[in-house]
Design an enzyme around this catalytic site. Sequence first.
Site, short mmCIF file in Angstrom:
data_model
loop_
_atom_site.label_atom_id
_atom_site.label_comp_id
_atom_site.label_asym_id
_atom_site.label_seq_id
_atom_site.Cartn_x
_atom_site.Cartn_y
_atom_site.Cartn_z
N SER A 95 0.84 -1.19 0.00
CA SER A 95 0.00 0.00 0.00
C SER A 95 0.88 1.25 0.00
O SER A 95 1.78 1.39 -0.83
CB SER A 95 -0.94 -0.03 1.21
OG SER A 95 -1.91 0.99 1.12
N ASP A 140 -8.79 -5.63 -5.73
CA ASP A 140 -8.33 -4.32 -5.24
C ASP A 140 -8.88 -3.23 -6.16
O ASP A 140 -8.63 -3.23 -7.36
CB ASP A 140 -6.80 -4.30 -5.22
CG ASP A 140 -6.24 -3.11 -4.46
OD1 ASP A 140 -6.99 -2.14 -4.20
OD2 ASP A 140 -5.03 -3.16 -4.12
N HIS A 196 -8.34 -4.44 -1.36
CA HIS A 196 -7.00 -3.97 -1.03
C HIS A 196 -6.48 -4.61 0.26
O HIS A 196 -5.28 -4.87 0.40
CB HIS A 196 -7.05 -2.44 -0.89
CG HIS A 196 -5.72 -1.82 -0.62
ND1 HIS A 196 -4.68 -1.83 -1.54
CD2 HIS A 196 -5.24 -1.16 0.47
CE1 HIS A 196 -3.64 -1.20 -1.03
NE2 HIS A 196 -3.95 -0.79 0.18
#
Length: 337
Positions: free
Chosen positions: A135, A288, A317
Amino acid sequence: MEPLIYRAPGPFALELGGRLDELRIAYHTYGRLNARRDNVVWVCHALTANSEVADWWPRTVEAGRFLDPAEHFIVCANILGSHYGTTGPLHDDPATGRPYYGSFPPFTIRDMVRAHRLLADALGIDRIAALVGSSVGGFQAVEWAVMEPARIGRLALIATAAKASPWTIAIDETQRMAIEADATFGEPRPDAGMQGLAAARAIGLLTYRGSEGYDLTQQDREELPAVHRASTYQRYQGEKLCRRYNAYSYHAILRAFDTHDVGRGRGGVAAALGRIEARTVVVGITTDIIFTPAEMRALAAAIPGARYRQIASPFGHDGFLVEHEQLNDILRPFIHA
């Protein structure tokens, strides 16, 4: 486990023109640095995580996992502006003797990486065998690999990007709007903006999980409930973050995320990624909606010699936090090769 604290010598200049007269960095380590000093695995964490990887990334810092303390010297440093020990808005401004709160100077992803480079130097780490970022941690990892190509041996980029997209910036701005709508945000106290922070977190969660993840886990258990399960989940998650974080750090870090662009001042993203020397794996997640599989494949294609791998997950995600076995199957062979 309490973090270790590194205090940088002298003031720390920031990319956007400000400076921190005092910079402290909180960090955790696992395992031991070997005699050859070639067993370092550095983990870059995301938004509201801390430097204690075992605390927020389940089933990773264990024997037989890709972060194996018996084999590696694992380092994770808390990011600039955070609530978990590194200099941030709730720390005292040496110029006033009072907490910064909303006056904390703006900073960038590059500032985060430059701060961690200081820590790596102080720890005597000349070479990072593997740099792992997921991320926004991946924002830092890709920036570091471009900034210091020779320092990074292997690079694992999970659900991330080389540049903040309009979509991710819009997500961040919407969360900032929620915080700013709280009339207490801006007041000089640590609990200011908490209702706004709760709303911001709830907004963020929609993008972290996506519809498939919510539909799988938050179905009502009766036909006409007084309160929907999805509703209580959103409020619970917002309140949960408020118990451990603050609105000033959240707001400041979101602004920093939007500065992410490895191509800035380097001839563009493609030219910057072409500098990476590390052996690289890029990991996407099927559902995601923040960093889509197509975007992750494009990132891998732009890095010399990079390979693309994919995790199948209904949890969007957040799949990198949930799909422990799939992630380990990808990263343990890669790091240990």
